[in-house]
Each structure stands twice: as structure tokens, then as C-alpha cells.
Design a protein around this motif. Structure first.
Motif, PDB file in Angstrom:
ATOM      1  N   PRO A 162     -33.292  31.551  25.832  1.00  0.00           N
ATOM      2  CA  PRO A 162     -33.592  30.503  26.820  1.00  0.00           C
ATOM      3  C   PRO A 162     -32.420  29.549  27.019  1.00  0.00           C
ATOM      4  O   PRO A 162     -32.584  28.331  27.019  1.00  0.00           O
ATOM      5  N   ASP A 163     -31.223  30.096  27.194  1.00  0.00           N
ATOM      6  CA  ASP A 163     -30.050  29.246  27.368  1.00  0.00           C
ATOM      7  C   ASP A 163     -29.590  29.258  28.818  1.00  0.00           C
ATOM      8  O   ASP A 163     -29.979  30.118  29.610  1.00  0.00           O
ATOM      9  N   ARG A 164     -28.752  28.309  29.141  1.00  0.00           N
ATOM     10  CA  ARG A 164     -28.240  28.162  30.504  1.00  0.00           C
ATOM     11  C   ARG A 164     -27.119  29.160  30.750  1.00  0.00           C
ATOM     12  O   ARG A 164     -26.308  29.435  29.875  1.00  0.00           O
ATOM     13  N   LEU A 165     -27.066  29.710  31.958  1.00  0.00           N
ATOM     14  CA  LEU A 165     -25.991  30.609  32.355  1.00  0.00           C
ATOM     15  C   LEU A 165     -24.743  29.779  32.645  1.00  0.00           C
ATOM     16  O   LEU A 165     -24.751  28.899  33.504  1.00  0.00           O
ATOM     17  N   VAL A 166     -23.658  30.061  31.917  1.00  0.00           N
ATOM     18  CA  VAL A 166     -22.410  29.337  32.097  1.00  0.00           C
ATOM     19  C   VAL A 166     -21.543  30.005  33.162  1.00  0.00           C
ATOM     20  O   VAL A 166     -21.001  29.349  34.053  1.00  0.00           O
ATOM     21  N   GLY A 167     -21.399  31.327  33.075  1.00  0.00           N
ATOM     22  CA  GLY A 167     -20.580  32.041  34.037  1.00  0.00           C
ATOM     23  C   GLY A 167     -20.720  33.535  33.855  1.00  0.00           C
ATOM     24  O   GLY A 167     -21.242  34.005  32.851  1.00  0.00           O
ATOM     25  N   HIS A 168     -20.248  34.303  34.830  1.00  0.00           N
ATOM     26  CA  HIS A 168     -20.407  35.749  34.798  1.00  0.00           C
ATOM     27  C   HIS A 168     -19.109  36.417  35.244  1.00  0.00           C
ATOM     28  O   HIS A 168     -18.248  35.804  35.868  1.00  0.00           O
ATOM     29  N   VAL A 169     -18.995  37.705  34.892  1.00  0.00           N
ATOM     30  CA  VAL A 169     -17.840  38.490  35.294  1.00  0.00           C
ATOM     31  C   VAL A 169     -18.289  39.935  35.447  1.00  0.00           C
ATOM     32  O   VAL A 169     -19.226  40.378  34.759  1.00  0.00           O
ATOM     33  N   VAL A 170     -17.661  40.668  36.354  1.00  0.00           N
ATOM     34  CA  VAL A 170     -17.932  42.097  36.521  1.00  0.00           C
ATOM     35  C   VAL A 170     -16.831  42.859  35.803  1.00  0.00           C
ATOM     36  O   VAL A 170     -15.643  42.656  36.066  1.00  0.00           O
ATOM     37  N   ASN A 171     -17.233  43.744  34.894  1.00  0.00           N
ATOM     38  CA  ASN A 171     -16.277  44.490  34.093  1.00  0.00           C
ATOM     39  C   ASN A 171     -16.751  45.928  33.952  1.00  0.00           C
ATOM     40  O   ASN A 171     -17.869  46.178  33.491  1.00  0.00           O
ATOM     41  N   HIS A 172     -15.918  46.885  34.373  1.00  0.00           N
ATOM     42  CA  HIS A 172     -16.238  48.313  34.294  1.00  0.00           C
ATOM     43  C   HIS A 172     -17.590  48.637  34.938  1.00  0.00           C
ATOM     44  O   HIS A 172     -18.385  49.418  34.406  1.00  0.00           O
ATOM     45  N   GLY A 173     -17.859  48.024  36.077  1.00  0.00           N
ATOM     46  CA  GLY A 173     -19.079  48.311  36.811  1.00  0.00           C
ATOM     47  C   GLY A 173     -20.324  47.685  36.234  1.00  0.00           C
ATOM     48  O   GLY A 173     -21.433  47.978  36.698  1.00  0.00           O
ATOM     49  N   ASN A 174     -20.167  46.821  35.245  1.00  0.00           N
ATOM     50  CA  ASN A 174     -21.299  46.106  34.661  1.00  0.00           C
ATOM     51  C   ASN A 174     -21.133  44.608  34.907  1.00  0.00           C
ATOM     52  O   ASN A 174     -20.014  44.095  34.991  1.00  0.00           O
TER      53      ASN A 174
ATOM     54  N   TRP B 184     -21.544  41.022  33.348  1.00  0.00           N
ATOM     55  CA  TRP B 184     -21.652  40.288  32.081  1.00  0.00           C
ATOM     56  C   TRP B 184     -22.087  38.865  32.396  1.00  0.00           C
ATOM     57  O   TRP B 184     -21.409  38.142  33.123  1.00  0.00           O
ATOM     58  N   LEU B 185     -23.231  38.468  31.828  1.00  0.00           N
ATOM     59  CA  LEU B 185     -23.782  37.138  32.045  1.00  0.00           C
ATOM     60  C   LEU B 185     -23.589  36.324  30.771  1.00  0.00           C
ATOM     61  O   LEU B 185     -24.202  36.615  29.739  1.00  0.00           O
ATOM     62  N   GLY B 186     -22.742  35.305  30.828  1.00  0.00           N
ATOM     63  CA  GLY B 186     -22.449  34.500  29.656  1.00  0.00           C
ATOM     64  C   GLY B 186     -23.248  33.215  29.650  1.00  0.00           C
ATOM     65  O   GLY B 186     -23.064  32.345  30.507  1.00  0.00           O
ATOM     66  N   GLY B 187     -24.151  33.078  28.680  1.00  0.00           N
ATOM     67  CA  GLY B 187     -24.924  31.862  28.513  1.00  0.00           C
ATOM     68  C   GLY B 187     -24.301  30.959  27.463  1.00  0.00           C
ATOM     69  O   GLY B 187     -23.282  31.279  26.862  1.00  0.00           O
ATOM     70  N   THR B 188     -24.937  29.823  27.209  1.00  0.00           N
ATOM     71  CA  THR B 188     -24.393  28.885  26.236  1.00  0.00           C
ATOM     72  C   THR B 188     -24.458  29.431  24.814  1.00  0.00           C
ATOM     73  O   THR B 188     -23.673  29.007  23.958  1.00  0.00           O
TER      74      THR B 188
END
Length: 296
Positions: A102-114, A116-120
Motif C-alpha cells: 500500500p505504498d505510493r507510486l514514485v515513478g516508472h520506467v519501461v525496460n525490455h518490454g516490461n 517497472w513501477l517503483g513505489g516508496t
């Protein structure tokens, strides 16, 4: 828009004047986001225009994946998609939430067709499952127990993805992943320096390849420092700019980077000028460039 000869053409102005900007394109339009606003401009030429859509809340980052522009919704764990190969109209139902923690989404990136959702405090990896209601789904086992400390610290290069991490136990470690397995690449000494800064959420990351070496730059505006990791030697070094008036060393002047026209171009954080990083030039815009070797 900057051209190969160094000339440029004005395309439009943003509604904000501080903070980082994220950009991505779908092959037709370039999209920029600066937090509260989004903008679009045709790649074929045209004027920058504000994205005006009742379902577009602004975003800190934008990435392109499988025909979609992927945005984060500031302040929570939600990300949302554009229409296929378009920017608007934004479907208010075309969104999803990273729910493993249940953390906040900080930022995301697309890598090798996937995606990546980075939370706190955690990270999730999603893929295009071709769902009828929402195209993306979380990868089986695609949950990492480390989070993202700075939205703009994401960087890709050399089949790897890099970021500045944090979790429920602390912040200020640097990670690299090849495939889905994260690897801590910061040393205790680097972490001691990073964790001593008053703030690290504004850290900026990018990669640069020189003579076969892949460098991950990590600049800390609040900490006034720039650290660089050589992925080939697995060693760190510090890069700095020496003030011509005080002789004090501070963060490198480069605030962002791109490789284009066969040149490494960087933007100056102090005055907005664009410079070329050239190994055959031994000054910083005419200022003496010292090389300092410090014993343990």
C-alpha cells in the motif's frame, strides 16, 4: 528543437519553470510532463500545446510501451494509459494500481518490454497481457522488496536498469537489475555520503557510454554532489564543477543528458545552456578543469 548544426527552433513554453521534465514519444507526437501539466507537439513540426482533458491529472513521468503512453497519477499508486498511438482523449477507466504494497507510486520506467513501477517501499513489474478491459497485468513473481527513492533516478543502459532505492528500513542505496534480479551496487562509503544529504528525492540519473564503459550518473541537487558508477569496472568516482570565484567544488553542471548527432549533449542546471561533453577538451567552458586523486 535543436538541429545537428547547433541551430534551434522555438516550439513553445511550459507553464512551470522549475523541476525536471519527462519526455516520450509514440512515433507521431512528443509528450512532455512537468508534474501539474502535460504537453504535446507533433514530431513532424508544430507548436507545443497543453494537454487539456478532464481525465488527465498531470504526471511526473511518461514512458512509451506497446503503442501506449504510460503516465503516473501524482500522489498515489495509480498509473494510466493514453489511447493507442494517440495522446487524447484519455479514457478515465484505463488505469491500474500497483497493489502488492500500500505504498505510493514514485515513478516508472519501461525496460525490455516490461513496465517497472517503483513505489516508496516496493516495486512491481507488469507486462502487456492483451486484456480486454486493461491491457497490462502484473508479471508472476514480479514483486521486488525495494522501492524507489527518486522518480528521476531511473536510467537504462547496457541491458540493465539503474535506480536510487529505499524501503521501510532506510533509503540511499543504489541498485541495478539485469533481468528481474536487483543487485546493490553502492558501497558503504557511497551510501554514507548519500545518506548524509538533506534530501535525495530530487536525484537525477542517466547513463552515458564512453569507449566501452557504461557510466551511471547520479546527481543530487540538494546534496550538491554528482556520483558516477562505471558498470564495467564496478567502481565509483565523483564528478564536480569548481566555482571560478570561490574554488569550491560542487555538483557537476550537467543536469540532463542525451546522445544525438554523434555527440554527448548535456543541459546546464545554472543557466540552461546546452554543452557537449568532449574527452578532448580539458576545460569547463574555458575554466580550468582539475583532476584530483585523493588517498584513503
Amino acid at each position: 528543437e535543436i538541429f545537428a548544426g547547433g541551430t534551434f527552433q522555438f516550439r513553445g513554453a511550459l507553464l512551470t519553470d522549475t523541476g525536471p521534465v519527462s519526455m516520450a514519444d509514440n512515433g507521431i507526437q512528443l509528450v512532455l510532463v512537468d508534474g501539474p501539466y502535460g504537453y504535446q507537439v507533433p514530431l513532424a513540426g508544430g507548436t507545443l500545446a497543453v494537454i487539456k482533458d478532464e481525465n488527465f491529472p498531470g504526471a511526473d513521468r511518461v514512458e512509451f510501451m506497446d503503442g501506449y503512453l504510460v503516465f503516473n497519477r501524482p500522489g498515489n499508486g495509480v498509473y494510466f494509459l493514453s489511447p493507442l498511438y494517440a495522446v487524447t482523449p484519455v479514457d478515465g477507466l484505463l488505469f491500474a494500481t500497483a497493489e502488492s504494497s500500500p505504498d505510493r507510486l514514485v515513478g516508472h520506467v519501461v525496460n525490455h518490454g516490461n513496465l517497472w513501477l517503483g513505489g516508496t517501499g516496493s516495486m512491481e513489474i507488469w507486462y502487456n497481457a492483451g486484456g480486454a478491459d486493461f491491457p497490462f497485468a502484473r508479471l508472476d513473481g514480479g514483486v521486488l522488496e525495494t522501492g524507489l527513492a527518486a522518480a528521476q533516478s531511473w536510467a537504462k543502459g547496457g541491458e540493465a536498469v539503474f535506480w536510487l532505492g529505499q524501503d521501510a528500513r532506510g533509503a540511499g542505496t543504489v541498485w541495478m537489475a539485469q533481468g528481474y534480479q536487483p543487485k546493490r551496487i553502492s558501497t558503504h562509503a557511497i551510501e554514507h555520503a548519500i545518506q548524509g544529504y538533506k534530501g535525495i528525492a530530487d536525484a537525477l540519473g542517466w547513463t552515458e557510454q564512453r569507449e566501452g564503459h557504461l557510466f551511471y550518473w547520479l546527481t543530487f541537487p540538494t546534496g550538491n554532489a554528482t556520483w558516477v558508477y562505471d558498470a564495467n569496472t564496478e567502481l565509483w568516482h565523483e564528478r564536480a564543477y569548481r566555482d571560478r570565484n570561490t574554488n569550491a567544488l560542487g555538483r557537476h553542471r550537467a543536469n540532463c543528458h542525451t546522445f544525438v548527432f554523434g555527440r554527448h549533449l548535456v543541459g546546464d542546471y545554472l543557466d540552461g545552456r546546452v554543452y557537449e561533453l568532449d574527452l578532448n577538451v580539458y576545460t569547463d567552458d574555458g575554466n580550468e578543469l582539475p583532476a584530483i586523486l585523493q588517498a584513503p
